[in-house]
Write an enzyme that holds these catalytic residues in place. Structure first.
Site, PDB file in Angstrom:
ATOM      1  N   ASP A 261      71.148  49.047  81.699  1.00 56.20           N
ATOM      2  CA  ASP A 261      72.170  48.760  82.697  1.00 56.20           C
ATOM      3  C   ASP A 261      73.483  48.662  81.915  1.00 56.20           C
ATOM      4  OD1 ASP A 261      73.618  48.140  84.923  1.00 56.20           O
ATOM      5  OD2 ASP A 261      72.270  46.575  85.629  1.00 56.20           O
ATOM      6  N   TRP A 262      74.582  48.769  82.639  1.00 55.42           N
ATOM      7  CA  TRP A 262      75.867  48.948  81.961  1.00 55.42           C
ATOM      8  C   TRP A 262      76.247  47.688  81.156  1.00 55.42           C
ATOM      9  CZ3 TRP A 262      73.839  52.814  83.891  1.00 55.42           C
ATOM     10  CH2 TRP A 262      74.441  54.054  83.940  1.00 55.42           C
TER      11      TRP A 262
END
Ligand code: BGC
Length: 747
Positions: A261-262
């Site tokens: 995930d970012w």
């Protein structure tokens, strides 16, 4: 020459695939193309593929035939405008796409065909925008009603989530683009999602939290997996070897791309050596494997220092190349053409919305409203006119238009009907008369907690009463909103409680006590809200966020153009204190131990014999249905065919969802009272018409995860099949005997 050969082989395979009705390259051809490309790459070039080249891209490497950057975009209900390379801004903020209902709405349709259409709309719009990878669907489980992102997921039940995500992913990928199942895993709250450490026993993990991911991989062939931010037993989910390698690749055979995930990457060699995927983040923060802004290659340094083997980098790059090949991106094979913002897509958005709406109560048959009999309508609640499509953080979109409920109502009723719209005032106890206080208390309003409510609102309530008593219908539009104010629903934070805004419950209770003509409550929320006045509300419609056609979908149900057939994908508790996480004290922002184990959602309410406000799977209709002839046939090898006849016994056409639960009278280990294992939605049945629906179960549907053997086990013995129209409305039962015990590792 070699490249030309690969291209030719890939084109031939694609042509064959197209003949077979499949758009994607088969695995063998894709792997071959990926390996051929990998063989031509330098270590630095391979490292380029182990991290983003910007916020939503992976590098082009023209020397080896990757002529463009791979492009990604959020989310599960629209294609979000493209992001800038180095920051969170939009490259083209004006680009517009269809916004479909949120995934909790899709799950409430219990309609796998709509899930496929939902995916196809997204796939077609991605292709038209030139996006290669969709960052969705999200399949985390609604473990607590407070989770700020429940609206982005498919509910509380692993079977429902699994069965709905499969056709959706297939729909997306049928356009030669990749879908990403997220957030892998145990990201079941937003509270401190980037630091919280979760602990879940293996049985619960495999039975509740992994099945939807597994179905995405095994049954839908999803090409990408996004890891979650949280830690699992002290180790970041993004570098958890048991999950990334042991489960995802070894057990489930996943060949595609894993990405963080970012901002969820925390190391260089540790992650690489533990099955970690590629690093994604805001472009200027991608630093661990490959640093695009500085043009540095820390992963190459790690290989040179002997900390990571080149074979590991090869594997990581191969996963990316495989996905690029599968979609035709790498090989130049023809990809299916897309389209966007078409009438067809907008109609699908409206249909999914309509089919998702749940008629929770209709005691006096107030709904559907007869439009012709209305001269004046009161709508209370600002959410009736509040647009939501541009909200929701990574789940936001930009739409060509958005129809709110108020706008749809106006369009539907025309100029001759007076529509008065008022906010829901906050009830001020200090100003209320004794009679008012008593009426509100009777209707369930929080009369003691609202001393602080703004006195000015009280005057407003009197005004609203006068309007309500002279209106032909009073529609209360309540629920939550998307965003970061107050107690709204959003990414990155949870709701602080299950309640409405202070004073709102008491005001709604007051309105319900007036006995105004045709009073209807519409709740629009992506997660259960602990309304205190539901006993006093004879009519209630529950909706999630329905995207750009929300108002039309709701209005068409209100006026009976569409007969509601949605069923809840989450249990609606009466109060937060009734939930498993609340009673077991297993919800916090630091160390979360899933002590309620597999008793999630209705499993908990059954286990503890707690009466919910509305049970999982509940949803009424404007007609009635009879379910009869429940029949179970068992074949050798443990395939169980369940069928039932559904007859429309009422006066209007409608659809019913038949839900098949399994219970375990002979259980040798602790089991839930019952568990959903399949469902079928009827076609639109006319009054008097019937349909026989069927569901096929197999050995997996009777299994539990045996922690000691690390295998799924289906014990020999008797199993009961319960056929119902909600988890608390079982209409027929039958039993089946499974002759021998079976163990299988790959679930
Ligand atoms: C969200 C993901 C999303 C990603 C990229 C993260 O904050 O958790 O769901 O796909 O951002 O926008």
């Amino acid at each position: 020459m070699k490249t030309a050969n690969i291209r030719f082989a890939a084109l031939a395979a694609a042509a064959l695939a197209a003949l077979n009705g499949l758009a994607m390259l088969d695995d063998e051809a894709a792997l071959k193309a990926a390996r051929e490309t990998l063989a031509k790459m330098t270590l630095e070039e391979k490292a380029l593929l182990t991290g983003g080249s910007g916020t939503m891209t992976i590098s082009a490497i023209p020397r080896v035939g990757i002529t463009k950057e791979w492009t990604m975009s959020d989310n599960s209900s629209t294609v979000r405008p493209q992001m800038n390379r180095w920051d969170w801004g939009y490259t083209n903020p004006r680009s517009q796409n269809t916004k479909l209902p949120s995934l909790s709405a899709l799950a409430s349709t219990w309609d796998v065909e709509l899930a496929r259409l939902h995916g196809e709309v997204l796939g077609a719009e991605m292709r038209d925008r030139g996006v290669d990878e969709l960052l969705g669907p999200g399949v985390n489980i609604a473990r607590t009603p407070l989770n700020g992102r429940n609206w982005e997921y498919l509910g509380e039940d692993p079977c429902l989530a699994a069965k709905m995500c499969v056709p959706m992913i297939k729909g997306v990928q049928s356009y030669d683009v990749a879908a990403t199942v997220k957030h892998f895993c145990l990201n079941d709250q937003e509270w401190n999602r980037t630091t919280v450490d979760t602990h879940c026993d293996l049985r619960t993990l495999h039975e509740i939290y992994l099945p939807a991911f597994r179905a995405a991989v095994r049954d839908a062939g999803v090409l990408c997996v996004m890891t979650s931010y949280n830690k699992i037993d002290g180790i970041w989910a993004s570098e958890n070897k048991y999950l990334q390698t042991g489960v995802l690749r070894d057990r489930w055979g996943f060949k595609g791309l894993v990405e963080t995930d970012w901002g969820g990457q925390h190391s260089n060699e540790f992650s690489a050596n533990n099955g970690g995927g590629i690093e994604m983040d805001r472009g200027d923060k991608i630093v661990h494997h490959f640093n695009p802004k500085a043009g540095k290659y820390p992963l190459v340094d790690a290989v040179k220092a002997g900390k990571v083997s080149e074979a590991t980098v090869d594997e990581m790059a191969l996963h990316v190349l495989y996905v690029m090949a599968k979609t035709g991106f790498l090989t130049g094979a023809p990809r299916k053409a897309g389209e966007r913002n078409t009438k067809k897509h907008q109609e699908i958005a409206r249909r999914i919305g309509e089919e998702s709406i749940v008629l929770a109560k209709n005691e006096k048959g107030v709904l559907p409203l007869d439009a012709k009999s209305l001269k004046k309508v009161l709508v209370v609640g600002k959410n009736a006119a509040e647009k939501q499509c541009h909200k929701g953080c990574s789940a936001e979109g930009n739409v060509p238009y958005e129809v709110t409920f108020l706008a749809a109502l106006k369009a539907r009723l025309g100029k001759d009907v007076e529509i008065v719209h008022q906010p829901i005032p906050r009830f001020a106890v200090k100003k209320a008369s004794k009679e008012e206080l008593e009426a509100v208390a009777r209707a369930g309003g929080h009369v003691d907690a609202n001393d602080k409510a703004d006195d000015a609102f009280n005057v407003k309530l009197d005004e609203i009463k006068a309007i309500a008593l002279t209106s032909d219908a009073t529609i209360i539009f309540t629920g939550t909103e998307l965003g970061y104010n107050g107690n709204m629903e959003s990414e990155g934070r949870d709701r602080k409680d299950m309640l409405t805004d202070p004073g709102e419950d008491a005001s709604i209770a007051a309105i319900l006590s007036w006995g105004a003509k045709n009073t209807v409550v519409i709740s629009r929320a992506g997660t259960p809200v602990g309304y205190t006045w539901t006993d006093a509300a004879p009519t209630m419609l529950l909706s999630s966020y329905l995207g750009m056609e929300e108002g039309n979908s709701i209005a068409r149900v209100v006026f009976g153009d569409v007969n509601p057939s949605g069923k809840l994908c989450q249990t609606w508790p009466k109060r937060y204190e009734d939930t498993g996480v609340a009673q077991m004290g297993t919800y916090n922002g630091k160390e979360v131990v899933y002590n309620e184990r597999f008793y999630v959602g209705y499993r908990w309410f059954d286990h503890k014999k707690i009466e919910p406000m509305f049970p999982f799977g509940h949803g009424l209709s404007y007609t009635t249905f009879d379910v009869s002839d429940v029949n179970v046939k068992t074949e050798k090898g443990c395939r169980v065919f369940v069928s039932a006849r559904v007859t429309n016994t009422g006066k209007v056409a409608g659809r019913e969802v038949v839900q098949v639960y399994v219970s375990y009278p002979d259980a040798k280990v602790e089991r839930c009272e019952k568990e959903l294992k399949g469902f079928a939605k009827t076609k639109l049945l006319n009054p008097g018409e019937s349909e026989v629906v069927s569901v096929v179960l197999d050995k997996e549907d009777f299994a539990y995860f045996d922690e000691l053997c690390h295998q799924f086990t289906t014990d020999a013995g008797k199993y009961e099949i319960l056929v119902g129209t909600s988890s608390r409305d079982i209409r027929g039962k039958a039993s089946t005997d499974i002759a021998w015990t079976m163990q299988f590792p790959w679930m």
